[in-house]
Design an enzyme around this catalytic site. Structure first.
Site, PDB file in Angstrom:
ATOM      1  N   THR A  72     -51.557  -8.621  29.774  1.00 45.17           N
ATOM      2  CA  THR A  72     -50.758  -8.203  30.926  1.00 45.17           C
ATOM      3  C   THR A  72     -51.680  -8.029  32.134  1.00 45.17           C
ATOM      4  O   THR A  72     -52.911  -8.011  31.987  1.00 45.17           O
ATOM      5  CB  THR A  72     -50.058  -6.854  30.661  1.00 45.17           C
ATOM      6  OG1 THR A  72     -51.055  -5.824  30.576  1.00 45.17           O
ATOM      7  CG2 THR A  72     -49.248  -6.893  29.379  1.00 45.17           C
ATOM      8  N   TYR A  74     -54.252   8.488  31.125  1.00 48.71           N
ATOM      9  CA  TYR A  74     -53.325   7.510  30.557  1.00 48.71           C
ATOM     10  C   TYR A  74     -52.929   7.904  29.129  1.00 48.71           C
ATOM     11  O   TYR A  74     -51.743   7.879  28.770  1.00 48.71           O
ATOM     12  CB  TYR A  74     -53.985   6.132  30.560  1.00 48.71           C
ATOM     13  CG  TYR A  74     -53.092   4.999  30.129  1.00 48.71           C
ATOM     14  CD1 TYR A  74     -52.140   4.475  31.005  1.00 48.71           C
ATOM     15  CD2 TYR A  74     -53.213   4.425  28.868  1.00 48.71           C
ATOM     16  CE1 TYR A  74     -51.321   3.417  30.621  1.00 48.71           C
ATOM     17  CE2 TYR A  74     -52.396   3.374  28.479  1.00 48.71           C
ATOM     18  CZ  TYR A  74     -51.459   2.876  29.357  1.00 48.71           C
ATOM     19  OH  TYR A  74     -50.649   1.830  28.963  1.00 48.71           O
ATOM     20  N   LYS A 122     -49.143   8.858  27.853  1.00 48.28           N
ATOM     21  CA  LYS A 122     -48.474   8.052  26.841  1.00 48.28           C
ATOM     22  C   LYS A 122     -48.207   8.840  25.555  1.00 48.28           C
ATOM     23  O   LYS A 122     -47.233   8.560  24.840  1.00 48.28           O
ATOM     24  CB  LYS A 122     -49.301   6.797  26.543  1.00 48.28           C
ATOM     25  CG  LYS A 122     -49.327   5.795  27.710  1.00 48.28           C
ATOM     26  CD  LYS A 122     -47.929   5.306  28.056  1.00 48.28           C
ATOM     27  CE  LYS A 122     -47.957   4.146  29.043  1.00 48.28           C
ATOM     28  NZ  LYS A 122     -46.591   3.638  29.354  1.00 48.28           N
TER      29      LYS A 122
END
Length: 253
Positions: free
Chosen positions: A196, A161, A165
């Protein structure tokens, strides 16, 4: 019809990852500011739920799209152009996934899956959209990519990740340099710890540990990211391109 006032009055906006989380909040804020929304997500029902929640929902459209597929991204832009007889002049690329594991346990397929959606997807969406904008000679085009604070600082268990990113940041800076001649601005936002679906699965003790590290002493909301997106998408940010904007409550872990 779209409202005649607002930062994005009458603008056609593409939001990827619009079926939940930050993407859904962006759609809500953009609709408030008068935009017409093309809401794209891997989860068609999620995108449809977003559309149904917006005022004057009949003018907005949900699309099922896998951003890691060049074919699907190309079809998305064609479908939008066919329906609205124009292409988006603003966009927020919020589609992203995480599949966490520690480096020593991370398998190749899991690494590839995350990079394909988060980084390759950013490339495919930005390229297809920019080509459409150039073809249509869009004025004041604006693309906002969503990265993460993890792309700058790394994080335990998120090598894939973080790498994806970080790539989004470098990609955005380059796209901004190349597309400026076409009056297309490209910026990137680095959210911190935001409420989220992606963070909902974090154990409560870990969540509290991170919150204790945030100077503002709370998690952020998707709407707080969306408000910055609206500013960057609008002409109020007309001299901002290639910017990397932290929205993280002061967190730099």
């Amino acid at each position: 019809m779209a409202t005649s006032s607002g930062l994005l009055a009458g603008r056609l906006a593409l939001v990827t990852g619009g079926g939940s989380g930050i993407g859904r909040a962006v759609c809500s804020i953009f609709a408030r500011e008068g935009a017409i929304l093309a809401v794209a997500d891997r989860n068609k029902s999620g995108a449809e739920q977003t559309v149904s929640s917006l005022p004057d929902s009949s003018q907005h459209t949900a699309y099922e799209t896998n951003v890691a597929s060049a074919t699907e991204v190309s079809k998305l832009l064609q479908d939008i152009e066919s329906k609205y007889k124009q292409v988006p002049s603003v966009a927020v690329h919020a589609a992203g996934i995480n599949k966490d594991n520690f480096l020593l346990k991370l398998d190749e397929q899991t690494f590839d899956d995350v990079v394909n959606v988060n980084l390759k997807g950013t490339f495919l969406v930005n390229q297809a959209l920019a080509r459409a904008m150039v073809k249509w000679q869009v004025q004041d085009g604006s693309i906002v990519n969503i990265s993460s604070i993890v792309g700058k600082n790394g994080n335990l268990g998120q090598a894939n990740y973080a790498a994806s990113k970080a790539g989004v940041i470098g990609f955005t800076k380059t796209a901004a340099k190349e597309l400026a001649r076409y009056k297309i601005r490209v910026n990137v936002i680095l959210p911190g710890f935001i409420e989220t679906p992606m963070t909902a699965g974090v154990p409560e003790n870990v969540t509290q540990m991170i919150v204790d590290m945030i100077p503002l002493r709370r998690m952020g909301t998707p709407e707080e990211i969306a408000e910055v997106c609206a500013f960057l998408a609008s002409t109020r940010s007309s001299y901002i391109t290639g910017a990397v904007i932290d929205v993280n409550g002061g967190l730099n872990f």
